[in-house]
Write an enzyme that holds these catalytic residues in place. Structure first.
Site, short mmCIF file in Angstrom:
data_model
loop_
_atom_site.label_atom_id
_atom_site.label_comp_id
_atom_site.label_asym_id
_atom_site.label_seq_id
_atom_site.Cartn_x
_atom_site.Cartn_y
_atom_site.Cartn_z
N ASP A 76 14.80 78.69 37.41
CA ASP A 76 16.10 78.50 38.07
C ASP A 76 16.42 79.68 38.97
OD1 ASP A 76 16.28 80.06 35.68
OD2 ASP A 76 18.46 79.86 35.71
N GLU A 139 17.69 80.79 32.93
CA GLU A 139 17.67 82.23 32.69
C GLU A 139 18.91 82.89 33.28
OE1 GLU A 139 16.73 86.49 33.52
OE2 GLU A 139 17.34 84.90 34.90
N HIS A 453 20.92 87.45 44.09
CA HIS A 453 22.16 86.74 43.74
C HIS A 453 23.19 86.84 44.88
CE1 HIS A 453 21.36 87.20 39.11
NE2 HIS A 453 20.29 86.80 39.79
#
Length: 483
Positions: A76, A139, A453
């Site tokens: 993911d 995760e 991110h």
């Protein structure tokens, strides 16, 4: 050392992965891809109920009795900048030695590592012992995949985790983590009539980044200016909130917020509009060097049909005021390393509830639980119900082990320098593996990935080449290690 294959195929596989939307909790399609990959190569594989997949490849001829090696990754990714993550492929491009994405996070965390592992499976010219390529799910938002692994899912006890962003480092430890969700009852009622003004408050342009690795870099979470504006209005005038959406992921520092409010026309309306100038002046003065693009806009908008109950909004503001955001304590034993932190990741209206997520990290299990309990107590006193959605153990390798010495020696022989051995203030699945598989040893390596991110996520391509070479040499050397 013989010449190793280039990373051309690694990057091709990464491109194939990025064509598959893979947000946390929705990894079915990428799990299908991995299983199809194994079937095409006639390799044995196993897939569990959480869509974790292990693919097993026999040893190179003559190395059948070598110790098995596990290549660990997660499938993911954190989908930042994607209005529809389930249907948005990543558009990657090369720019001056870096790979980036157009308008979204890149998914190099952990797609590059997974691409390397799959490329190893595909290349029969490589020397290695028995291999297990283990790819987990979720995760980034709870680690339920790693937590679901059965005690016989893998056989190997030497793990190369390719989920690292620090090219010059062997990650030898990671903080534990406690992720919680807090929900306030937020019964919706019909919007008021009369002389009202409706405004959409937008915070955007934040750098965001990883809420563990980057928590001590001065990033400003969009949660803080959002709270400040709402608290300022609350302290002066009656107002209603019709919608609220702050943050992108529980594992990211929030980069944006959008809040729709309703106030009486007249003085209250003028006060709300003034908050744009006030907030932008504060952002420039306090965070201009770190967050040059973070800004606030407040614009008139159309009336929404329903508003959130005022009690829920007041409870939310009170809870946020008492919830720690950012670094709580620095490590006394590891210089420049965060010991304990907390991040408020997302705040949003979810049906008839206001949802707030918090992500607490610490190298001390007791400290992590204590901070998490304090946060839950704050929300409870403010009327929210809290639930733990992930509790991950910390992990620490013996930095003097023969295994880590082998990894360090390989870096030195292949690249001409020795990496640092560092415990990091992010959460890795290693803690779950240590609990499940006695005697396991884990080394985490990877290329240089900057600002994961976030929409600025990028990977330095030369370091992909270097880690690929280190990985293949490690596999060759470990093929000589007998069980």
């Amino acid at each position: 050392m013989k010449a190793c294959p280039t990373t051309k195929r690694v990057l091709e596989i990464f491109s194939e992965l990025n064509a598959i939307p893979r947000p946390s909790h929705h990894e079915e399609r990428v799990a299908d891809y991995i299983c199809d990959f194994a079937r095409r190569l006639s390799l044995e594989y196993e897939r569990n109920e959480e869509n974790c997949v292990v693919v097993r490849k026999p040893a190179t001829a003559g190395y059948e009795f070598a110790e098995p090696v596990v290549l660990l990754n997660h499938m993911d990714m954190v989908c930042v900048g994607m209005p529809d993550p389930l249907n948005t492929p990543v558009q990657a491009y090369a720019d001056n030695g870096w790979m980036k994405a157009r308008g979204t996070s890149l998914g190099a965390d952990n797609g590059i590592g997974l691409a390397m592992a799959l490329a190893v499976l595909e290349d029969d010219s490589l020397v290695h012992g028995p291999l297990e390529v283990l790819t987990t799910t979720n995760e980034e938002d709870g680690m339920s995949g790693a937590a679901s692994l059965s005690h016989d899912f893998i056989k190997g006890r030497k793990v190369i985790n390719l989920d690292s962003e620090d090219y010059d480092t062997i990650t030898t430890g990671a903080a534990g983590a406690l992720m919680q969700e807090h929900r306030f009852a937020a019964a919706l009622t019909a919007s008021p009539g009369g002389k009202k003004r409706w405004y959409r408050i937008t915070i955007e342009g934040g750098r965001g980044d990883h809420s563990g690795v980057d928590i001590n870099k001065g990033r400003l979470s969009a949660v803080i200016p959002s709270w400040a504006i709402l608290a300022a209005i609350f302290n002066e005038y009656d107002f209603d909130v019709a919608d609220i959406r702050i943050g992108e992921s529980s594992a990211s520092i929030a980069t944006s917020a959008e809040i729709v409010v309703c106030v009486p026309s007249g003085e209250a309306s003028e006060f709300v509009k003034q908050q744009e100038e006030n907030m932008n002046e504060w952002l420039r003065e306090e965070y201009g060097n770190v967050e040059p693009d973070l800004h606030c806009t407040i614009r008139k908008c159309e009336k929404l049909p329903e508003i959130i109950g005022r009690d829920a909004v007041q409870q939310l503001l009170t809870a946020l005021e008492q919830t720690p955001q950012g670094v709580i304590e620095m490590s006394k034993s590891m210089p420049d390393t965060v010991h304990t932190s907390n991040n408020v990741g997302r705040i949003l209206l979810e049906g008839d509830k206001l949802l707030v997520t918090t992500h607490t990290r610490s190298f001390s299990y007791d400290d992590m639980l204590a901070v998490g309990k304090d946060i839950a107590d704050v929300f409870s006193k403010c009327g929210a119900q809290s639930a733990v959605v992930m509790q991950a153990p910390s992990w620490q390798e013996n930095q003097q082990s023969d295994y880590l010495a082998l990894v360090s020696d390989t870096f030195n022989d292949v690249l001409g320098w020795r990496p640092r051995k560092v415990a990091m203030h992010f959460v890795l699945e290693a803690g779950f593996l240590v609990e499940k598989y006695p005697g396991i040893e884990i080394a985490c390596i990877g290329p240089r990935i900057v600002e994961p991110h976030s929409c600025n996520e990028r990977v330095e391509l030369s370091t992909v080449d270097d880690i690929w070479r280190v990985l293949l040499e490690m596999l060759s050397r470990m093929a000589g290690m007998k069980q």
